[in-house]
Write a protein that holds these residues in place. Structure first.
Motif, PDB file in Angstrom:
ATOM      1  N   TYR A  87      11.415  -0.925   7.182  1.00 23.99           N
ATOM      2  CA  TYR A  87      10.396  -1.469   6.302  1.00 23.99           C
ATOM      3  C   TYR A  87      11.057  -2.083   5.070  1.00 23.99           C
ATOM      4  N   GLY A  89      10.557  -3.855   0.955  1.00 18.65           N
ATOM      5  CA  GLY A  89       9.720  -3.849  -0.236  1.00 18.65           C
ATOM      6  C   GLY A  89      10.506  -4.229  -1.472  1.00 18.65           C
ATOM      7  N   ALA A 110       3.987   3.701   7.978  1.00 17.18           N
ATOM      8  CA  ALA A 110       3.739   2.474   7.207  1.00 17.18           C
ATOM      9  C   ALA A 110       2.789   2.748   6.049  1.00 17.18           C
ATOM     10  N   LEU A 113       4.608   4.821   3.292  1.00 13.31           N
ATOM     11  CA  LEU A 113       5.526   4.018   2.488  1.00 13.31           C
ATOM     12  C   LEU A 113       4.770   3.075   1.554  1.00 13.31           C
ATOM     13  N   ARG A 114       3.667   2.524   2.032  1.00 15.75           N
ATOM     14  CA  ARG A 114       2.864   1.643   1.178  1.00 15.75           C
ATOM     15  C   ARG A 114       2.397   2.404  -0.073  1.00 15.75           C
ATOM     16  N   PHE A 117       5.412   3.046  -2.495  1.00 11.19           N
ATOM     17  CA  PHE A 117       5.731   1.843  -3.271  1.00 11.19           C
ATOM     18  C   PHE A 117       4.684   1.618  -4.359  1.00 11.19           C
ATOM     19  N   ASP A 118       3.413   1.695  -3.987  1.00  9.80           N
ATOM     20  CA  ASP A 118       2.335   1.417  -4.941  1.00  9.80           C
ATOM     21  C   ASP A 118       2.336   2.385  -6.119  1.00  9.80           C
ATOM     22  N   SER A 123       6.266  -2.710  -4.532  1.00 12.89           N
ATOM     23  CA  SER A 123       5.310  -3.383  -3.656  1.00 12.89           C
ATOM     24  C   SER A 123       5.863  -3.421  -2.235  1.00 12.89           C
ATOM     25  N   PHE A 124       5.019  -3.028  -1.290  1.00  8.57           N
ATOM     26  CA  PHE A 124       5.353  -3.049   0.127  1.00  8.57           C
ATOM     27  C   PHE A 124       5.365  -4.507   0.578  1.00  8.57           C
ATOM     28  N   LEU A 225      11.524   7.459  -1.754  1.00  6.21           N
ATOM     29  CA  LEU A 225      11.678   6.894  -0.408  1.00  6.21           C
ATOM     30  C   LEU A 225      12.713   7.670   0.395  1.00  6.21           C
TER      31      LEU A 225
END
Length: 249
Positions: A87, A89, A110, A113-114, A117-118, A123-124, A225
């Motif tokens: 992935y 970002g 997914a 991880l989104r 990041f947020d 940002s993904f 992460l």
């Protein structure tokens, strides 16, 4: 990240801590399973599996566990079907990140991880958004000891490595990813034993972080992460400026 940069050393220390707390065993098991799934169970015909087996043995991973992980990959033992996904970002300061995941649930990974990041000023990104900034290479780490720059450079060239970088207490050798095992084996034949050998995404260029708050934010995102249960590795294109490194540590 540049070999001489303090963040590189911090990242390596973190990896050592992961070994001590047992987290690395899960990563080793997944790598063995994926390598066997993609290339078969014979290490003589599967360079990635050979590298994974050597890494597992170096970490004192039990032989029974190695065999079990390989058999899961070939389907000889039942287990959840796993797949590897990378992935992409962006983090604070425009830092690009590649996150290697091995999971039995692509949608969950997914989504997780989104959210990570947020929640951490990142940002993904869509596939391909940052991948072009990185090259897939092999990285071999060797303790300096009495090895001078001239000596390691000569050894690296003879073994087939493409580049050598200074990483403080270690030398980092970079190779074409498909040559990683062969270069490491050639070094062993010359009496030099690598402390690690990994497949990495190496950035073509790096961003130097000079702001303390941005530095804290990107390291926090990196750690979140990296600590995720399905993460195998995190690669990024940032360096920490020496003048703020002590504040961050």
């Amino acid at each position: 990240m540049a070999g001489h940069n303090k963040w590189s050393k911090v990242k390596h220390i973190k990896a050592v801590v992961d070994v001590k707390r047992g987290k690395v065993f899960s990563k080793l098991s997944k790598e063995l399973t994926v390598a066997a799934k993609n290339g078969g169970s014979n290490p003589d015909l599967n360079a990635r599996l050979r590298s994974a087996v050597l890494a597992a043995r170096a970490a004192n991973f039990p032989n029974d566990n190695i065999d079990r992980a390989i058999k899961k990959g070939t389907g000889e033992l039942e287990g959840a079907a796993i797949e590897e996904i990378t992935y992409e970002g962006y983090g604070p300061g425009g830092v690009a990140l590649m996150v290697e995941i091995v999971t039995d649930n692509r949608n969950r990974a997914a989504n997780d991880l989104r959210v990570m990041f947020d929640k951490n000023q990142g940002s993904f990104a869509d596939a391909g958004s940052v991948a072009y900034m990185f090259s897939r290479l092999g990285e071999i780490r060797i303790e300096k000891g009495s090895l001078t720059e001239d000596a390691i450079t000569e050894l690296a060239l003879e073994a087939g490595a493409d580049d050598v970088q200074d990483a403080g207490d270690d030398w980092l050798l970079y190779t074409a990813f498909e040559q990683t095992f062969h270069v490491a084996s050639a070094l062993r034949e010359k009496g030099v034993t690598p402390t690690s050998q990994n497949l990495i995404y190496k950035p073509a260029s790096t961003i130097t972080i000079t702001d303390v708050e941005v530095g804290r934010a990107i390291i926090k995102l990196y750690d979140v992460l990296d600590d995720y249960e399905d993460t195998q590795a995190v690669h990024a294109n940032f360096e920490i400026a020496d003048e703020i490194a002590d504040e961050l540590s």
